[in-house]
Scaffold this active site. Sequence first.
Site: not given
Ligand code: NAD
Length: 495
Positions: A148, A172, A175-176, A225, A280, A381
């Site tokens: 998101f 994909k 969704e937020r 994450s 991140c 985090e």
């Molecule tokens: P998230 O992991 O909750 O979601 C990321 C994606 O995974 C979304 O599209 C979501 O729909 C999907 N998802 C969520 N739960 C899932 C599940 N159980 N099974 C399958 N798919 C699922 O992350 P977020 O809250 O959207 O973003 C924040 C996180 O992303 C933080 O941990 C941040 O550090 C990380 N991030 C990392 C980078 C990087 O380059 N390393 C960059 C941006 C964000």
Amino acid sequence: MNQVGHLINGAVVTPEGRQQPVYNPSTGDAHAQVLLASKATVEEAIASAKAAFPAWRNTPASKRARVMFKFKELLEANADEIARLIGLEHGKISHDAMGELQRGIENVEFACYAPELLKGEHSKNVGPGIDSWSEMQPLGVVAGITPFNFPAMVPLWMYPLAIVSGNCFVLKPSERDPSSTLFIAELLHQAGLPAGVLNVVNGDKEAVDSLLTHPDVEAVSFVGSTPIAEYVYQTASAHGKRCQALGGAKNHAIVMPDADMDNAVEALTGAAFGSSGERCMAISVAVAVGEEAANTLVRKLKDRMKTLKVGAYSDSSNDFGPLITVAHQAKVEGYIQSATEEGAVLVVDGRNPSVTDKNGFFVGGTLIDHVKPGMRCYDEEIFGPVLVVVHVDSMQQAMDLIDAHEYGNGTCLFTRDGEAARYFSDNIKVGMVGINVPLPVPVSYHSFGGWKRSLFGDLFAYGPDGVRFYTRRKTITQRWPSSGVREGAQFSFPS
Ligand code: NAD
């Protein structure tokens, strides 16, 4: 209420099925409903990408790049609307949203360079009358799953380069905050992208699992994450796919006693609290070397934080906005509470900041001193506007602390000592390192990625690693024997 659908085969579709609200985090109001794709909808998107692939793969790279040139112009012409959509659903202030978009556009600029990037290598006369070359072939259908916190930039890390390399893509997004992502994908179609080359499916775990297990998806790029990154990497790999999965972070900045303290305080304030710490690459730990440096740092940060302005995305005089959801607000507040219970010193408490809209998901800048490994606010985090301070006696101690942490995304050293800086950048076990640069996010012609549990896979995102990720090398060795010349069978290994 406005519905956010999917973009499949060049058109926005809104099939019946599950949906969930999309919030304006600055007010707490739901302003739209996002459709959550079923397995069948994802299969439709994959089928559309697969059907578009043969023609797109054979389209000259210069023609594919021309679509990207036009796309860049459209992104620039629509920048205000994109920033508004990002702000509305993410909560970012417009100056921050514009910065995100600019970094995304730079990835489109890099993709415009495709004919050069995909040229391959050629050697003439590797043997008598034998020529050999390596070419970079596209993989086919590839998928991207994005978080998101950068709804414009992170998708732009992925599909411009994948597409310009000749692949077809299924994205994909989160969704937020799906609207800016969908709007941008529509602009790419206005730029002349053929239907089916880029498809966007909104959704949750069902959509992600459908992509990870589908036999026609060749590769998966993920950003999000760490627990989900690990799951995505393992599931995609188990299904025979190439995968790069970028995860979470806990970025430490070391403040040396010789650092320019005023500049370090300014840099840390922006890097810790910008975008509400939902980056991140945000700095979430300041490691002060020596008691004097620690006390000066905390005193100056506390003073600086008195002027922080938190509020709605629509007021560009704000420094940062709300958190993404009410649940995330509660989680961040829980970390602040746990720090006091675990013995840390709460210097600035950002809970209940003074904001005009009390229903928004706001947490103000928070500073916690005397934090130690083992405390939840250090180990995990937080992803909020919370900076913790750790005291150590030497730079080596600070580096050992960073190396022992499970994450290895970004880090920074504030110093005036070149020798210390060189030692630090050479030895620290982190993927992206800044020297007096708090957010060392690589430019689009380098590549982005962390070490340890911040990245699963071996290739970074975008830049040169992105080209490698989205292509498969083929090496061809060719001979055209002169007619009439006969050669006997060779039983020794060709040399
Ligand atoms: P998230 O992991 O909750 O979601 C990321 C994606 O995974 C979304 O599209 C979501 O729909 C999907 N998802 C969520 N739960 C899932 C599940 N159980 N099974 C399958 N798919 C699922 O992350 P977020 O809250 O959207 O973003 C924040 C996180 O992303 C933080 O941990 C941040 O550090 C990380 N991030 C990392 C980078 C990087 O380059 N390393 C960059 C941006 C964000």
